[in-house]
Enzyme design. Sequence first.
Site, short mmCIF file in Angstrom:
data_model
loop_
_atom_site.label_atom_id
_atom_site.label_comp_id
_atom_site.label_asym_id
_atom_site.label_seq_id
_atom_site.Cartn_x
_atom_site.Cartn_y
_atom_site.Cartn_z
CD GLU A 152 -2.61 1.18 2.64
OE1 GLU A 152 -3.57 0.37 2.67
OE2 GLU A 152 -2.30 1.91 3.62
CB THR A 193 -4.35 5.54 0.95
OG1 THR A 193 -3.27 6.48 0.94
CG2 THR A 193 -3.86 4.23 1.54
CB ALA A 239 -10.65 13.29 0.97
CG HIS A 288 -7.47 3.07 -1.24
ND1 HIS A 288 -7.35 2.95 0.13
CD2 HIS A 288 -6.71 2.06 -1.76
CE1 HIS A 288 -6.54 1.94 0.43
NE2 HIS A 288 -6.14 1.39 -0.71
NE ARG A 338 -19.31 5.65 7.12
CZ ARG A 338 -20.13 5.73 8.15
NH1 ARG A 338 -21.45 5.78 7.96
NH2 ARG A 338 -19.67 5.71 9.38
N GLY A 339 -14.77 5.79 4.34
CA GLY A 339 -13.75 6.79 4.68
C GLY A 339 -13.99 7.41 6.05
CG ASP A 340 -11.48 7.02 8.86
OD1 ASP A 340 -12.45 6.32 9.19
OD2 ASP A 340 -10.33 6.57 8.71
CG HIS A 355 -15.71 1.00 11.50
ND1 HIS A 355 -16.07 2.15 12.18
CD2 HIS A 355 -15.13 1.40 10.35
CE1 HIS A 355 -15.71 3.20 11.46
NE2 HIS A 355 -15.14 2.78 10.35
CD GLN A 415 -8.73 -0.38 11.69
OE1 GLN A 415 -9.06 -1.10 12.64
NE2 GLN A 415 -9.20 0.86 11.56
#
Length: 332
Positions: free
Chosen positions: A44, A75, A78, A104, A134-136, A179, A206
């Site tokens: 990654e 990754t 955003a 991603h 969904r993302g943070d 989660h 994760q």
Amino acid sequence: MSFENVRGYSTPGRVSRTPLVSGTRSIVQQLGPRPDGSVPFSVEFNPPRDAAAEARLWRAAREFERLHPAFVSMTYGAGGSTRDRTIRVTGQLARETTLLTVAHLTAVDHSVAELRSIVGAYADSGIRNLLVLRGDPPGDPLGEWIKHPEGVEYAEELVRMVRELGDFHVGVASFPQGHPRSTDLGTDTAHLIAKLRAGAEYSITQMFFDPEHYLRLRDRALALDPVEGAKPIIPELMPITSLRTVQRAVELCGRELPAGVMERLQRAAGDGPQENKAAVRAAGIEIATEMAQRLIDEGAPCLHFITLNFAKATGEVLANLGYAVAPAAVHA
């Protein structure tokens, strides 16, 4: 671009358990044993923030290219220029290397129209493998999740959207310890199965530091749905090279390091005013090697390494496991 050119086949209601995707090799197809019989591995990368970081990423990418990972993932950065750089660099990895590249895609701060545009940009770059999340929340990964007024609420919706747009292979995230926003492990496992039923072909976990968490996740998924739960669950590993870095990474996941791992790292760090970085790094590589071997023994389909855009630590773990790693590949 026009999505009429990439639109795939979709059945009203539930997506077929056998994805109707053609033309691009899927991640699942990459998970058979390597020519030497070893378990596949993947890595990654993170989106570079400036030109210097981008140069470092490319050095690592070329080193890994020599080691033939099953795939690499990028990754998602955003918002603003970070997002634009992410899309550009991910496309370049797909076009200019032999690496099978997974992009991603997160729902954070995006309308459905924007998400469709991003998927189109990836398609224009030849990328048909997406890891859908969904993302943070920006700024505070553990903060309150707020849906974009014109966006999607759950990753399951995003999976369906991507599958309806065209011939894409889709993966999702899974959480060995649940989660942070899930009320319990049973609910969390149900969310994973829902994403797989929506059309996801596999999941990447994760990061975790106790193989038992991965094994219990696999058991829960199979017990809940023997068909969807049998889809590959790829464990994500982070070779520890700094106590401070891993502590921060674990905090952002809403977790803590297992007591045994923390004790080993603290013992390596020493009691002096300065952390013994070399000893911590050596202990971290040893811990990652032990975890990876246990996962291989337990039948994990692939080992996915967080690299922080460096090749050296992952290369050392692979060498410890008996993978053919040329010396040049562990000095980047």
